[in-house]
Design a protein around this motif. Structure first.
Motif, mmCIF file in Angstrom:
data_model
loop_
_atom_site.group_PDB
_atom_site.id
_atom_site.type_symbol
_atom_site.label_atom_id
_atom_site.label_comp_id
_atom_site.label_asym_id
_atom_site.label_seq_id
_atom_site.Cartn_x
_atom_site.Cartn_y
_atom_site.Cartn_z
ATOM 1 N N SER A 60 120.484 -51.023 68.109
ATOM 2 C CA SER A 60 120.482 -49.685 67.507
ATOM 3 C C SER A 60 120.311 -49.740 65.992
ATOM 4 O O SER A 60 119.591 -48.914 65.416
ATOM 5 C CB SER A 60 121.757 -48.931 67.872
ATOM 6 N N GLN A 61 120.931 -50.704 65.323
ATOM 7 C CA GLN A 61 120.802 -50.804 63.867
ATOM 8 C C GLN A 61 119.370 -51.133 63.450
ATOM 9 O O GLN A 61 118.901 -50.679 62.408
ATOM 10 C CB GLN A 61 121.758 -51.865 63.307
ATOM 11 N N GLU A 64 117.403 -47.889 63.849
ATOM 12 C CA GLU A 64 117.770 -46.976 62.771
ATOM 13 C C GLU A 64 117.092 -47.369 61.457
ATOM 14 O O GLU A 64 116.515 -46.523 60.772
ATOM 15 C CB GLU A 64 119.283 -46.963 62.579
ATOM 16 N N LYS A 68 114.371 -45.131 59.388
ATOM 17 C CA LYS A 68 114.607 -44.726 58.007
ATOM 18 C C LYS A 68 113.398 -45.077 57.150
ATOM 19 O O LYS A 68 112.983 -44.303 56.288
ATOM 20 C CB LYS A 68 115.877 -45.387 57.473
ATOM 21 N N ARG A 82 117.273 -40.622 69.633
ATOM 22 C CA ARG A 82 118.372 -40.817 70.580
ATOM 23 C C ARG A 82 118.108 -42.095 71.354
ATOM 24 O O ARG A 82 117.026 -42.277 71.914
ATOM 25 C CB ARG A 82 118.475 -39.628 71.535
ATOM 26 N N TRP A 92 123.581 -43.519 71.351
ATOM 27 C CA TRP A 92 123.691 -43.120 69.949
ATOM 28 C C TRP A 92 122.617 -42.091 69.612
ATOM 29 O O TRP A 92 121.612 -41.978 70.313
ATOM 30 C CB TRP A 92 123.581 -44.327 69.020
ATOM 31 N N ARG A 94 120.698 -40.368 65.950
ATOM 32 C CA ARG A 94 120.536 -40.299 64.500
ATOM 33 C C ARG A 94 119.569 -39.164 64.172
ATOM 34 O O ARG A 94 118.521 -39.032 64.813
ATOM 35 C CB ARG A 94 119.952 -41.595 63.920
ATOM 36 N N GLU A 95 119.962 -38.365 63.196
ATOM 37 C CA GLU A 95 119.047 -37.376 62.633
ATOM 38 C C GLU A 95 118.667 -37.909 61.260
ATOM 39 O O GLU A 95 119.548 -38.221 60.441
ATOM 40 C CB GLU A 95 119.731 -36.020 62.512
ATOM 41 N N ILE A 96 117.382 -38.041 61.018
ATOM 42 C CA ILE A 96 116.895 -38.705 59.811
ATOM 43 C C ILE A 96 115.951 -37.767 59.070
ATOM 44 O O ILE A 96 115.073 -37.141 59.672
ATOM 45 C CB ILE A 96 116.189 -40.026 60.164
ATOM 46 N N VAL A 101 119.872 -41.064 56.874
ATOM 47 C CA VAL A 101 120.534 -40.535 58.060
ATOM 48 C C VAL A 101 121.392 -39.354 57.623
ATOM 49 O O VAL A 101 122.263 -39.500 56.765
ATOM 50 C CB VAL A 101 121.396 -41.619 58.740
ATOM 51 N N SER A 104 124.943 -38.792 62.415
ATOM 52 C CA SER A 104 125.046 -40.043 63.154
ATOM 53 C C SER A 104 126.214 -39.984 64.128
ATOM 54 O O SER A 104 127.306 -39.526 63.763
ATOM 55 C CB SER A 104 125.273 -41.195 62.145
#
Length: 111
Positions: A60-61, A64, A68, A82, A92, A94-96, A101, A104
């Motif tokens: 996930s990282q 992400e 970004k 998602r 998880w 994330r809205e970016i 972010v 989260s």
């Protein structure tokens, strides 16, 4: 944390052309010396066309950080990513926007 991750995308507006996204993603991936740049770009290309894809070898990282970087190249676009890994609690969202972010949640701890 899962290395096989299904990812869905939603956009606030019409997404930018795949060429812009893939160029930003390539720069990000190559700067990190990722061994499977073309495979990740292929998966990302599918996601940009269909709204979802499966990444193999990215946690996930990683996803992400990749998104970004893409967002920095498209700063006016807000998008939601998602993800769901192979472990039940590895979910998880994330809205970016503008390379940052702004919302989260997850992935969730096993405890």
């Amino acid at each position: 944390m899962s290395y096989y991750t299904h990812v869905d995308f939603a956009f606030s507006d019409e997404p930018p052309p795949a060429e812009i996204v893939l160029a930003a993603a390539r720069t990000h991936l190559e700067a990190r010396n990722l061994y499977a740049v073309d495979a990740v770009l292929s998966d990302l290309s599918v996601a940009w066309q269909k709204g979802s894809t499966d990444f193999n070898g990215l946690v996930s990282q990683d996803v992400e950080a990749l998104m970004k970087s893409v967002s920095k190249a498209c700063p006016d676009l807000k998008f939601i990513v998602r993800g769901a890994g192979e472990e039940m609690r590895d979910i998880w969202v994330r809205e970016i926007e503008g390379g940052e972010v702004v919302y989260s949640i997850g992935p969730f701890d096993e405890e």
